[in-house]
Design an enzyme around this catalytic site. Structure first.
Site, PDB file in Angstrom:
ATOM      1  CG  ASN A  13     -54.772  -7.821 -20.834  1.00 14.05           C
ATOM      2  OD1 ASN A  13     -54.912  -7.778 -19.610  1.00 14.05           O
ATOM      3  ND2 ASN A  13     -55.799  -7.692 -21.675  1.00 14.05           N
ATOM      4  CD1 TRP A  14     -50.057 -11.238 -17.514  1.00 12.47           C
ATOM      5  CD2 TRP A  14     -49.953 -11.287 -15.276  1.00 12.47           C
ATOM      6  NE1 TRP A  14     -48.735 -11.348 -17.157  1.00 12.47           N
ATOM      7  CE2 TRP A  14     -48.645 -11.381 -15.788  1.00 12.47           C
ATOM      8  CE3 TRP A  14     -50.138 -11.289 -13.887  1.00 12.47           C
ATOM      9  CZ2 TRP A  14     -47.527 -11.476 -14.960  1.00 12.47           C
ATOM     10  CZ3 TRP A  14     -49.024 -11.379 -13.067  1.00 12.47           C
ATOM     11  CH2 TRP A  14     -47.729 -11.480 -13.601  1.00 12.47           C
ATOM     12  CG  HIS A 105     -59.086  -5.182 -23.065  1.00 13.37           C
ATOM     13  ND1 HIS A 105     -60.103  -6.102 -23.191  1.00 13.37           N
ATOM     14  CD2 HIS A 105     -57.973  -5.769 -23.548  1.00 13.37           C
ATOM     15  CE1 HIS A 105     -59.602  -7.204 -23.738  1.00 13.37           C
ATOM     16  NE2 HIS A 105     -58.314  -7.032 -23.955  1.00 13.37           N
ATOM     17  N   GLY A 181     -58.990 -14.079 -27.767  1.00 11.34           N
ATOM     18  CA  GLY A 181     -59.321 -15.337 -27.089  1.00 11.34           C
ATOM     19  C   GLY A 181     -59.965 -16.369 -27.992  1.00 11.34           C
ATOM     20  CB  SER A 221     -55.643 -15.402 -31.261  1.00 11.83           C
ATOM     21  OG  SER A 221     -56.924 -15.567 -30.665  1.00 11.83           O
ATOM     22  N   GLY A 242     -52.799 -11.766 -24.539  1.00 17.13           N
ATOM     23  CA  GLY A 242     -53.614 -12.182 -23.406  1.00 17.13           C
ATOM     24  C   GLY A 242     -53.208 -13.561 -22.924  1.00 17.13           C
ATOM     25  N   GLY A 243     -53.975 -14.580 -23.318  1.00 13.89           N
ATOM     26  CA  GLY A 243     -53.777 -15.950 -22.838  1.00 13.89           C
ATOM     27  C   GLY A 243     -52.324 -16.415 -22.842  1.00 13.89           C
TER      28      GLY A 243
HETATM   29  P1  PGA Z   1     -55.701 -13.062 -26.327  1.00 12.29           P
HETATM   30  O1  PGA Z   1     -56.139 -11.652 -25.657  1.00 12.29           O
HETATM   31  O2  PGA Z   1     -54.220 -12.940 -26.643  1.00 12.29           O
HETATM   32  O3  PGA Z   1     -55.979 -14.083 -25.271  1.00 12.29           O
HETATM   33  O4  PGA Z   1     -56.500 -13.217 -27.558  1.00 12.29           O
HETATM   34  C1  PGA Z   1     -55.615 -10.435 -26.113  1.00 12.29           C
HETATM   35  C2  PGA Z   1     -56.207  -9.301 -25.295  1.00 12.29           C
HETATM   36  O5  PGA Z   1     -57.385  -9.359 -24.944  1.00 12.29           O
HETATM   37  O6  PGA Z   1     -55.505  -8.312 -25.001  1.00 12.29           O
END
Ligand code: PGA
Length: 264
Positions: A13-14, A105, A181, A221, A242-243
């Site tokens: 998920n960018w 989301h 995050g 995370s 995400g990140g």
């Molecule tokens: P993250 O985000 O891996 O940066 O914690 C995950 C997401 O929001 O899908």
């Protein structure tokens, strides 16, 4: 190594990162990295979820180079067409060969007030257009303290399940809001416990077949250093990343969780 009953899905998920030129560069690098490392997609499926403005470029690259990378959008309209300025129809995503679309989301629930009813309408819109919705559910830190981990995600999922049929194909992503995050993922045990409860919820509403077939991802995370542990849970069928999905090496390493590849 746990034998997974379902093909794992590692989804990137960018969020609101990378324009279409940067998107092309990242997908090219991801494809080379996976190829270099001899990644086999027989047991693990990799998909990226770029911003809307990147989708056409990424779709063209995937088609031209015949890349084994799935494509998804981060949101869709609950409507199919018409006077809805700024909205994007599932029909358009389908025409761009998207396989998936995220729904609900936590950032959309928080920033755009998306309720469970809105999420249901969006899941139904995705299904009408032959897209597989990836329904995100998860509790905030406050929910966790007040009612525990599973209550909120179970209720978010139940509202959607009750509005679709047992044959409808969806993916569920369990994303504790406090883990997104934050650098602090749920432990493998916490993730497995909630994913297992979510599978029981599917079983209660739609029966055994749907419960066994539906993929349930963990998100929040996720990194190459923690994915192998998370994937040990029998009910964790992949990750929404995400990140770490913005770094080709790191995301490729996550996709190779079976080999315990890590990037420092
Ligand atoms: P993250 O985000 O891996 O940066 O914690 C995950 C997401 O929001 O899908």
């Amino acid at each position: 190594m746990v034998e997974h009953a379902r093909k794992a899905l590692i989804a990137g998920n960018w969020k609101m990162n990378l324009d279409h030129l940067q998107a092309i560069a990242l997908v090219q690098k991801l494809a080379w990295t996976l190829k270099d490392r001899n990644f086999q997609s027989t047991t693990v499926e990799v998909a990226v979820f770029p911003p809307f403005t990147d989708l056409r470029s990424v779709q063209t690259l995937i088609a031209a180079d015949k890349l084994d990378i799935g494509l998804g959008a981060q949101d869709l309209s609950r409507h199919d067409s018409g006077a809805h300025t700024g909205e994007v129809s599932g029909a358009f995503l389908s025409a761009l060969a998207c396989d998936y679309v995220l729904v609900g989301h936590s950032e959309r629930r928080a920033d755009h007030g998306e309720t469970d009813e809105v999420c249901l309408a969006k899941v139904q819109a995705a299904l009408r257009h032959k897209l597989t919705p990836v329904l995100c559910v998860g509790e905030t830190a406050e929910d966790l303290e007040k009612v525990g981990a599973a209550a909120v995600p179970v209720s978010q999922l139940t509202t959607v399940l009750e509005g679709i049929s047992a044959d409808d194909e969806i993916v569920v992503a369990y994303e504790p809001v406090w883990a997104i995050g934050s650098g602090t993922p749920a432990t493998a045990e916490q993730a497995e416990e909630v994913c297992s409860t979510l599978r029981d919820t599917i079983r209660n509403v739609h029966g055994d077949e749907a419960a066994e077939r539906t993929r349930i991802l963990y998100g929040g995370s996720v990194k190459s250093s923690n994915i192998a542990g998370l994937m040990r849970g029998a009910n964790v069928d992949g990750a929404l990343v995400g990140g770490a999905s913005l770094d080709a090496e790191e995301f490729a390493a996550i996709a190779q969780f079976e080999k315990h590849v890590t990037v420092d």
